[in-house]
Scaffold this motif. Structure first.
Motif, PDB file in Angstrom:
ATOM      1  N   SER A 301      40.296  40.015  37.416  1.00 59.66           N
ATOM      2  CA  SER A 301      40.385  41.079  36.629  1.00 59.66           C
ATOM      3  C   SER A 301      41.516  41.046  35.494  1.00 59.66           C
ATOM      4  O   SER A 301      42.527  40.637  36.122  1.00 59.66           O
ATOM      5  CB  SER A 301      40.562  42.428  37.149  1.00 59.66           C
ATOM      6  OG  SER A 301      39.124  42.600  38.016  1.00 59.66           O
ATOM      7  N   GLN A 303      44.135  42.913  32.517  1.00 55.98           N
ATOM      8  CA  GLN A 303      44.266  44.170  31.655  1.00 55.98           C
ATOM      9  C   GLN A 303      45.561  43.682  30.783  1.00 55.98           C
ATOM     10  O   GLN A 303      46.633  42.824  31.341  1.00 55.98           O
ATOM     11  CB  GLN A 303      44.826  45.197  32.767  1.00 55.98           C
ATOM     12  CG  GLN A 303      43.598  46.017  33.361  1.00 55.98           C
ATOM     13  CD  GLN A 303      43.800  46.909  34.290  1.00 55.98           C
ATOM     14  OE1 GLN A 303      44.315  46.959  35.413  1.00 55.98           O
ATOM     15  NE2 GLN A 303      43.798  48.249  33.582  1.00 55.98           N
ATOM     16  N   PRO A 324      39.998  47.244  32.178  1.00 60.98           N
ATOM     17  CA  PRO A 324      39.950  45.747  32.945  1.00 60.98           C
ATOM     18  C   PRO A 324      38.725  45.028  32.456  1.00 60.98           C
ATOM     19  O   PRO A 324      37.576  45.575  32.277  1.00 60.98           O
ATOM     20  CB  PRO A 324      39.893  46.208  34.442  1.00 60.98           C
ATOM     21  CG  PRO A 324      39.542  47.532  34.720  1.00 60.98           C
ATOM     22  CD  PRO A 324      40.041  48.198  33.396  1.00 60.98           C
ATOM     23  N   HIS A 326      36.385  41.252  33.308  1.00 61.92           N
ATOM     24  CA  HIS A 326      36.372  40.251  34.390  1.00 61.92           C
ATOM     25  C   HIS A 326      35.912  39.148  34.028  1.00 61.92           C
ATOM     26  O   HIS A 326      34.980  38.912  33.136  1.00 61.92           O
ATOM     27  CB  HIS A 326      35.406  40.978  35.542  1.00 61.92           C
ATOM     28  CG  HIS A 326      35.837  42.381  35.908  1.00 61.92           C
ATOM     29  ND1 HIS A 326      36.691  42.936  36.723  1.00 61.92           N
ATOM     30  CD2 HIS A 326      35.089  43.569  35.395  1.00 61.92           C
ATOM     31  CE1 HIS A 326      36.703  44.302  36.568  1.00 61.92           C
ATOM     32  NE2 HIS A 326      35.813  44.759  35.996  1.00 61.92           N
TER      33      HIS A 326
END
Ligand code: NAG
Ligand code: NAG
Ligand code: NAG
Ligand code: NAG
Length: 415
Positions: A301, A303, A324, A326
């Motif tokens: 993930s 961010q 987030p 993935h």
């Protein structure tokens, strides 16, 4: 310059007029010193030169000392001075006439003025005031206009009566606005305010004055002022359009600068990469791409968050983390794997059994037709023996026969 002045000033203050041979020369204090409140947390100090002061050929200045939440001390040639300061604790200031001659310093006596703190019962004013600003893009297609919102929260004073109502105002430069959108606590008292748009400029510097007063039937509510450094309370937006892709163990992440009046080179970013195995990495970067490596197996993930770099303004707040995203291989949870393995095993076992039954024509013997009472014990023993055959043997048999009888099996299982 200012600290230097203060040191010199400290040294010379006591010496005063003794250094001047011309004893007849006396400095007289300014007159009619007043403090006028000109806005929220803003005052104007004003004084007049002493009419009896001999002004010819001399270079008079004024020395102002402010005694408020923050002490201030400065020199000016003007006869007035604007000052931003909180006023809820009262405010006082002093001014005197000064003169620098060669390296000597001469000063008059002080004149003072004061504003009393506004009335109010102790414990009724708000506490823990925090404010943040945020920039949004205006909805104009061709013009790049930004609007700045302001959000403030606070807590009711611990001794504020239940019927207290609070009101928030902000002042930015000459603009003052009252809050219209409040959030309330359980007693219906305003404890947060939201201005969707303000007069604050999107690249503003300087200070934002916030004033919160209140009313109640049972007590006088003490007002509260706070000055915020605008750059320090501005929270940028998160970076936009974060994307990431993996190629083998190569991970490459891209994003766009946040919605902001600041250009791209003004931003710094933090990239957070983590997976469910507890792997965690936070890296800083000034570009809007980031390359990393992965183990090539896990799902990650990602961010990203942004802040305006000190190149472009005083260091402020970080944005919130972007949503987030993935990347990487799907990592199935344990239970899913178990289910898949179990199903596969079951299928395999049934296939083999079916195959064996077909090959050795055990089917009718294992499940004799209802009106067939003659099935012999001998046949059943054969069946049992076959089932006891070693797994290797079974597998080999199965594989060697798979080409031919596979169609048959399909055929017969269709009936
Ligand atoms: C001070 O104020 C008084 C009254 O307002 C006025 O008469 C006087 O002229 C003022 N003095 C100076 C030096 O301006
Ligand atoms: C309010 O501020 C005080 C002191 O600054 C702090 O001790 C307290 O935890 C804060 N209360 C809340 C609810 O944040
Ligand atoms: C643009 O902004 C105005 C004023 O804030 C608003 O009334 C209008 O609905 C907005 N238009 C769009 C398309 O968002
Ligand atoms: C609160 O302050 C504003 C701005 O100074 C003022 O207009 C208003 O009358 C005050 N309200 C109360 C209840 O003191």
């Amino acid at each position: 310059m200012v600290p230097a002045f203060l040191i010199l000033f400290g040294a010379f203050e006591t010496l005063q007029t003794d250094l001047f041979p011309d004893k007849k020369f006396l400095l007289l204090p300014p007159m009619n010193f007043t403090i006028q409140v000109t806005g929220l947390a803003q005052v104007l100090l004003h004084w007049e030169p002493n009419p009896d002061q001999d002004q010819k050929n001399i270079n008079l200045k004024y020395h102002v000392k402010i005694n408020a939440s923050q002490e201030e001390d400065y020199e000016t040639r003007n006869t007035q001075s604007k000052c931003e300061t909180t006023l809820h604790q009262g405010f006082s200031a002093r001014v005197r006439t000064i003169l620098w001659r060669d390296s000597s310093f001469l000063a008059s006596s002080w004149v003072s003025a004061e504003r009393k703190s506004p009335p109010g019962s102790p414990g009724t004013s708000i506490v823990n005031l925090t404010c943040t600003t945020n920039t949004a893009a205006g909805n104009y297609t061709n013009l790049k206009l930004y609007q700045v919102s302001l959000h403030c929260t606070w807590l009711a004073g611990k001794d504020a009566p239940e019927d207290t109502q609070y009101f928030l105002y902000y002042r930015y430069g000459a603009w003052t606005e009252e809050c219209r959108e409040y959030n309330k606590d359980t007693l219906n008292r305003n404890t947060a305010c939201w201005f969707p748009r303000t007069f604050i400029h999107s690249k503003a510097r300087g200070r934002l004055a916030v004033h919160v007063n209140g009313s109640s039937k049972h007590a006088t509510i003490k007002p509260f002022d706070q000055l915020f450094d605008i750059q320090a309370i501005d929270q940028p937006n998160p970076p936009m359009n974060v994307t990431a892709e993996t190629e083998g163990s190569h991970l490459s992440i891209q994003w766009e600068k946040p919605v902001s009046a600041f250009p791209s080179h003004c931003f710094e970013y933090e990239v957070k990469i983590y997976n469910t195995n507890g792997y965690y990495q936070v890296e800083k970067t000034t570009t809007s791409t980031f390359i990393s490596t992965t183990d090539g197996v896990s799902k990650y993930s990602i961010q990203v968050r942004a802040t305006v770099s000190p190149q472009c303004r005083a260091m402020g707040l970080w944005s919130k983390w972007s949503q987030p995203i993935h990347v990487g291989n799907e990592q199935q949870p344990m239970s899913e794997w178990l289910l898949i393995t179990l199903t596969a095993t079951l299928c395999f076992v049934s296939l083999i059994s079916l195959l064996l039954c077909r090959i050795y024509r055990l089917w009718p013997k294992l499940f004799p037709p209802v009106p067939a009472p003659k099935s012999s014990i001998k046949d059943l023993i054969v069946a049992t023996n076959w089932e006891k055959a070693g797994p290797n043997e079974t597998e080999i048999e199965a594989i060697s026969y798979i080409e031919e009888p596979a169609f048959e099996i399909l055929e017969s299982s269709a009936f």
